[in-house]
Design a protein around this motif. Structure first.
Motif, PDB file in Angstrom:
ATOM      1  N   GLN A  96       0.994  -1.428  -0.247  1.00  0.00           N
ATOM      2  CA  GLN A  96       0.155  -0.555  -0.301  1.00  0.00           C
ATOM      3  C   GLN A  96       0.927   1.754  -0.233  1.00  0.00           C
ATOM      4  OE1 GLN A  96      -2.618  -1.615   3.664  1.00  0.00           O
ATOM      5  NE2 GLN A  96      -4.052  -0.366   1.934  1.00  0.00           N
ATOM      6  N   PRO A  97       0.411   1.885  -0.728  1.00  0.00           N
ATOM      7  CA  PRO A  97       1.351   3.561  -1.122  1.00  0.00           C
ATOM      8  C   PRO A  97       1.104   3.923   0.234  1.00  0.00           C
ATOM      9  CG  PRO A  97      -0.356   3.489  -2.233  1.00  0.00           C
ATOM     10  CD  PRO A  97      -0.806   1.863  -1.982  1.00  0.00           C
ATOM     11  N   GLN A  98       2.063   5.165   0.548  1.00  0.00           N
ATOM     12  CA  GLN A  98       2.096   5.328   2.214  1.00  0.00           C
ATOM     13  C   GLN A  98       2.015   6.874   2.014  1.00  0.00           C
ATOM     14  OE1 GLN A  98       3.877   4.939   5.950  1.00  0.00           O
ATOM     15  NE2 GLN A  98       5.491   4.373   4.681  1.00  0.00           N
ATOM     16  N   ILE A  99       1.085   8.172   2.188  1.00  0.00           N
ATOM     17  CA  ILE A  99       0.966   9.428   1.467  1.00  0.00           C
ATOM     18  C   ILE A  99       1.959  10.359   1.994  1.00  0.00           C
ATOM     19  CG2 ILE A  99      -0.545  11.177   1.237  1.00  0.00           C
ATOM     20  CD1 ILE A  99      -3.372   8.648   1.735  1.00  0.00           C
ATOM     21  N   MET A 100       2.495  10.689   1.758  1.00  0.00           N
ATOM     22  CA  MET A 100       3.652  11.444   1.973  1.00  0.00           C
ATOM     23  C   MET A 100       2.953  13.322   2.027  1.00  0.00           C
ATOM     24  SD  MET A 100       6.324   9.752   2.022  1.00  0.00           S
ATOM     25  CE  MET A 100       6.177   7.956   2.912  1.00  0.00           C
ATOM     26  N   ASP A 101       2.464  13.857   2.944  1.00  0.00           N
ATOM     27  CA  ASP A 101       2.609  14.881   3.420  1.00  0.00           C
ATOM     28  C   ASP A 101       3.517  16.328   3.043  1.00  0.00           C
ATOM     29  OD1 ASP A 101      -0.005  14.271   3.195  1.00  0.00           O
ATOM     30  OD2 ASP A 101       0.003  13.459   5.256  1.00  0.00           O
ATOM     31  N   GLY A 102       4.408  16.255   2.577  1.00  0.00           N
ATOM     32  CA  GLY A 102       6.142  16.774   2.061  1.00  0.00           C
ATOM     33  C   GLY A 102       6.708  16.717   1.325  1.00  0.00           C
TER      34      GLY A 102
ATOM     35  N   ALA B  46       9.858  12.312   5.715  1.00  0.00           N
ATOM     36  CA  ALA B  46       9.054  12.175   5.475  1.00  0.00           C
ATOM     37  C   ALA B  46       7.996  12.885   6.001  1.00  0.00           C
ATOM     38  CB  ALA B  46       9.541  11.105   5.164  1.00  0.00           C
ATOM     39  N   LEU B  47       7.232  13.593   5.675  1.00  0.00           N
ATOM     40  CA  LEU B  47       5.683  13.990   6.735  1.00  0.00           C
ATOM     41  C   LEU B  47       4.768  12.541   6.263  1.00  0.00           C
ATOM     42  CD1 LEU B  47       4.904  15.713   9.325  1.00  0.00           C
ATOM     43  CD2 LEU B  47       4.195  17.052   6.491  1.00  0.00           C
ATOM     44  N   VAL B  48       4.269  11.545   7.456  1.00  0.00           N
ATOM     45  CA  VAL B  48       3.674  11.281   7.343  1.00  0.00           C
ATOM     46  C   VAL B  48       2.129  11.178   8.006  1.00  0.00           C
ATOM     47  CG1 VAL B  48       2.739   8.685   6.760  1.00  0.00           C
ATOM     48  CG2 VAL B  48       5.279  10.041   5.809  1.00  0.00           C
ATOM     49  N   GLY B  49       0.848  11.266   7.919  1.00  0.00           N
ATOM     50  CA  GLY B  49      -0.280  11.659   8.507  1.00  0.00           C
ATOM     51  C   GLY B  49       0.725  12.377   9.698  1.00  0.00           C
ATOM     52  N   GLY B  50       0.555  12.994   9.393  1.00  0.00           N
ATOM     53  CA  GLY B  50       1.283  14.641  10.514  1.00  0.00           C
ATOM     54  C   GLY B  50       2.324  13.847  11.283  1.00  0.00           C
ATOM     55  N   GLN B  51       3.046  13.226  11.356  1.00  0.00           N
ATOM     56  CA  GLN B  51       4.376  12.703  12.329  1.00  0.00           C
ATOM     57  C   GLN B  51       5.832  12.752  11.294  1.00  0.00           C
ATOM     58  OE1 GLN B  51       4.159   9.244  14.491  1.00  0.00           O
ATOM     59  NE2 GLN B  51       6.782   9.383  15.077  1.00  0.00           N
ATOM     60  N   GLN B  52       7.109  13.270  11.611  1.00  0.00           N
ATOM     61  CA  GLN B  52       7.690  13.648  10.984  1.00  0.00           C
ATOM     62  C   GLN B  52       8.362  12.685  10.707  1.00  0.00           C
ATOM     63  OE1 GLN B  52      10.101  17.592   9.889  1.00  0.00           O
ATOM     64  NE2 GLN B  52      12.024  16.604  11.290  1.00  0.00           N
ATOM     65  N   TYR B  53       9.478  11.755   9.900  1.00  0.00           N
ATOM     66  CA  TYR B  53      10.421  10.698   9.833  1.00  0.00           C
ATOM     67  C   TYR B  53      11.344  11.288   9.492  1.00  0.00           C
ATOM     68  CZ  TYR B  53       6.204   7.680  11.264  1.00  0.00           C
ATOM     69  OH  TYR B  53       4.574   7.490  11.645  1.00  0.00           O
ATOM     70  N   LEU B  54      13.000  10.758   9.827  1.00  0.00           N
ATOM     71  CA  LEU B  54      13.679  10.603   9.414  1.00  0.00           C
ATOM     72  C   LEU B  54      13.625   9.354   8.112  1.00  0.00           C
ATOM     73  CD1 LEU B  54      16.638  10.221  11.670  1.00  0.00           C
ATOM     74  CD2 LEU B  54      16.272  11.898   9.673  1.00  0.00           C
TER      75      LEU B  54
ATOM     76  N   CYS C  92      14.753   5.552   2.664  1.00  0.00           N
ATOM     77  CA  CYS C  92      13.964   5.469   1.643  1.00  0.00           C
ATOM     78  C   CYS C  92      13.921   5.531   0.172  1.00  0.00           C
ATOM     79  CB  CYS C  92      12.599   4.062   1.820  1.00  0.00           C
ATOM     80  SG  CYS C  92      11.324   4.865   2.413  1.00  0.00           S
ATOM     81  N   SER C  93      14.602   6.774   0.016  1.00  0.00           N
ATOM     82  CA  SER C  93      14.153   7.549  -1.349  1.00  0.00           C
ATOM     83  C   SER C  93      15.465   7.184  -1.779  1.00  0.00           C
ATOM     84  CB  SER C  93      13.678   9.247  -0.929  1.00  0.00           C
ATOM     85  OG  SER C  93      15.168   9.523  -0.956  1.00  0.00           O
ATOM     86  N   ASN C  94      15.255   7.451  -3.495  1.00  0.00           N
ATOM     87  CA  ASN C  94      16.746   7.130  -4.527  1.00  0.00           C
ATOM     88  C   ASN C  94      17.540   8.560  -4.645  1.00  0.00           C
ATOM     89  OD1 ASN C  94      16.453   4.531  -4.534  1.00  0.00           O
ATOM     90  ND2 ASN C  94      14.353   4.779  -6.390  1.00  0.00           N
ATOM     91  N   ASP C  95      16.620  10.155  -3.596  1.00  0.00           N
ATOM     92  CA  ASP C  95      17.284  11.111  -3.980  1.00  0.00           C
ATOM     93  C   ASP C  95      18.622  11.132  -3.685  1.00  0.00           C
ATOM     94  OD1 ASP C  95      17.697  14.190  -4.392  1.00  0.00           O
ATOM     95  OD2 ASP C  95      15.917  14.181  -2.256  1.00  0.00           O
ATOM     96  N   TYR C  96      19.541  10.440  -4.712  1.00  0.00           N
ATOM     97  CA  TYR C  96      21.134  10.099  -3.397  1.00  0.00           C
ATOM     98  C   TYR C  96      21.771  11.239  -3.316  1.00  0.00           C
ATOM     99  CZ  TYR C  96      19.424   5.384  -5.117  1.00  0.00           C
ATOM    100  OH  TYR C  96      19.090   4.205  -5.592  1.00  0.00           O
ATOM    101  N   LEU C  97      21.738  12.578  -3.805  1.00  0.00           N
ATOM    102  CA  LEU C  97      22.683  14.130  -3.751  1.00  0.00           C
ATOM    103  C   LEU C  97      21.785  15.144  -3.287  1.00  0.00           C
ATOM    104  CD1 LEU C  97      24.236  13.405  -7.369  1.00  0.00           C
ATOM    105  CD2 LEU C  97      25.138  12.502  -5.230  1.00  0.00           C
ATOM    106  N   GLY C  98      20.378  14.601  -2.402  1.00  0.00           N
ATOM    107  CA  GLY C  98      19.453  15.414  -2.187  1.00  0.00           C
ATOM    108  C   GLY C  98      19.224  16.502  -3.136  1.00  0.00           C
ATOM    109  N   LEU C  99      19.188  16.689  -4.333  1.00  0.00           N
ATOM    110  CA  LEU C  99      18.785  17.595  -5.314  1.00  0.00           C
ATOM    111  C   LEU C  99      17.466  17.594  -5.687  1.00  0.00           C
ATOM    112  CD1 LEU C  99      21.540  16.717  -7.760  1.00  0.00           C
ATOM    113  CD2 LEU C  99      21.243  18.991  -6.755  1.00  0.00           C
ATOM    114  N   ALA C 100      16.977  16.329  -4.735  1.00  0.00           N
ATOM    115  CA  ALA C 100      14.565  16.499  -5.191  1.00  0.00           C
ATOM    116  C   ALA C 100      14.250  17.954  -4.851  1.00  0.00           C
ATOM    117  CB  ALA C 100      14.702  15.186  -4.704  1.00  0.00           C
ATOM    118  N   ASN C 101      15.275  18.124  -3.528  1.00  0.00           N
ATOM    119  CA  ASN C 101      14.397  19.472  -3.397  1.00  0.00           C
ATOM    120  C   ASN C 101      15.882  20.836  -3.240  1.00  0.00           C
ATOM    121  OD1 ASN C 101      12.000  20.739  -1.715  1.00  0.00           O
ATOM    122  ND2 ASN C 101      12.868  20.129   0.351  1.00  0.00           N
ATOM    123  N   ASP C 102      16.179  20.626  -3.760  1.00  0.00           N
ATOM    124  CA  ASP C 102      17.771  22.192  -3.980  1.00  0.00           C
ATOM    125  C   ASP C 102      16.549  23.028  -4.176  1.00  0.00           C
ATOM    126  OD1 ASP C 102      20.528  22.233  -3.789  1.00  0.00           O
ATOM    127  OD2 ASP C 102      19.585  22.987  -6.068  1.00  0.00           O
TER     128      ASP C 102
END
Length: 388
Positions: A20-26, A32-40, A43-53
């Protein structure tokens, strides 16, 4: 009999393989923000940290202002806009190729290449652990389909020697997405050259990560001139979306004429292409991102080994913890989520039976203290047994 879908779904639940997909709210990033809670987020493939650069985001915004939010058509109708052309030329230069061609996704690129180049008189040879899109591309091409043992160049060479196919195409991942290990590309190139075959490498997880300039597996292993077809994705190390194929002028012209997944789909938004040019430049010039990744990887591997977890032979940001049981992998993933860490349990059929795992992925967006927090949590939860 009809379609007993409910029974199929129930069986998957019983196997601990229901997804089941988890809905990301951020946005994608360190957290990652899921269900109002923030997690480290591990599990993303954003290896260089450029997705939110910030620079990449600004390029996307400017691209949307200049070009709108949709291309409106396929590349061959009126969807091929100047940012697409500029990005293709930049990718060709970056990968040392005559030309490059954009696709909407890596899956479509792999299907498109094999369907355009192969037919019933041909044969495709694939590593047993290749990504699903590569396996599907080979099967759907209509060519004779052969699989060889993982990373076994001798097994590949024997299969090539026995083949009388008109065209022989060898296909492998540069970095295997579930194990994090690398294909022996020089040995594959040797086998191809000895048996009149072409080599295609899907470097989705190597682009941006390997080589001092982020040019990927082919440069890291010194086989770029010996590899006829390179496929790379833009949604992992480069942080945006889409994919490309790079190679000779004749290869790209052939794909333009015959690759149905290129011809019959809308071009990606020009804003994505504009943003990707910026992320490509940053991936090439900002080597500190790869240096930081190497430090994070070393810290994690040392710590996880000290805790007694089973690691896999990977020097890449993909660092799986081999668990074995589907239920145990799910239980461990859940226990870590309770401690504020998001790590997906990977189960069959994505991986072989009995090899369920936690697929830890690291990013230049992470800090050393994040890795330490993960190691502390792994120490605390141990090998959590599933509820009976």
């Amino acid at each position: 009999m009809g379609f007993d879908l409910a029974a199929d779904l129930a069986a998957r639940r019983e196997q601990h393989r229901y997804r089941q997909p988890q809905i990301m709210d951020g946005p994608c990033g360190r957290h990652a923000l899921v269900g109002g809670q923030q997690y480290l987020n591990f599990c993303s493939n954003d290896y260089l940290g450029l997705a939110n650069d910030a620079d990449v985001i600004e390029a996307f915004r400017q691209g949307a202002r200049d070009w709108g939010v949709g291309s409106g058509a396929s590349h061959l109708v009126c969807g091929h806009q100047r940012p697409h052309q500029d990005l293709e030329e930049a990718l060709a230069e970056h990968t040392g190729r005559e030309r490059a061609l954009l696709f909407s996704t890596g899956y479509m690129a792999n299907l498109g290449v094999m369907s355009a180049l192969l037919g019933k008189r041909d044969a495709v040879f694939e590593d047993r652990l290749n990504h699903a899109s590569l396996l599907d591309g080979g099967l759907l091409s209509g060519a004779r389909f052969r699989r060889f043992a993982h990373n076994d160049a001798n097994a590949l060479s024997r299969q090539l020697q026995r083949s009388d196919a008109r065209r022989k195409l060898v296909v492998a991942d540069g970095i295997f997405s579930m194990d994090g290990d690398e294909a022996p590309l020089a040995a594959y190139a040797d086998a191809c050259e000895a048996h009149d075959a072409w080599l295609m490498v899907d470097d989705a997880h190597g682009l941006g990560v390997l080589d001092p300039q982020g040019r990927g597996s082919l440069f890291a292993q010194g086989v770029n001139p010996r590899t006829q077809i390179l496929m790379g994705t833009l949604g992992k190390g480069l942080g945006t979306g889409g994919a490309f194929v790079a190679g000779s002028h004749d290869l790209i012209e052939t794909l333009i004429q015959f690759a149905r997944t290129f011809i019959y789909t809308s071009a990606m938004p020009a804003a994505v292409a504009a943003a990707t040019r910026v992320s490509l430049h940053k991936s090439r010039e900002e080597n500190w991102r790869r240096e930081k990744l190497a430090e994070l990887i070393a810290r994690f591997r040392h710590g996880a080994s000290e805790l007694g977890y089973t690691l896999m032979p990977s020097r890449t940001p993909i660092q799986p913890l081999l668990i074995g049981s589907d239920a145990e992998a799910m239980a461990l993933s859940g226990a870590l989520q309770e401690k504020g860490l998001l790590i997906t349990a990977i189960r069959p059929p994505t991986v072989p039976e009995g090899e369920a795992r936690l697929r830890v992925t690291l990013s230049a967006a992470h800090e050393l203290k994040d890795v330490d927090a993960l190691l502390l949590a792994l120490d605390q939860v141990g090998r959590r047994k599933p509820d009976v």
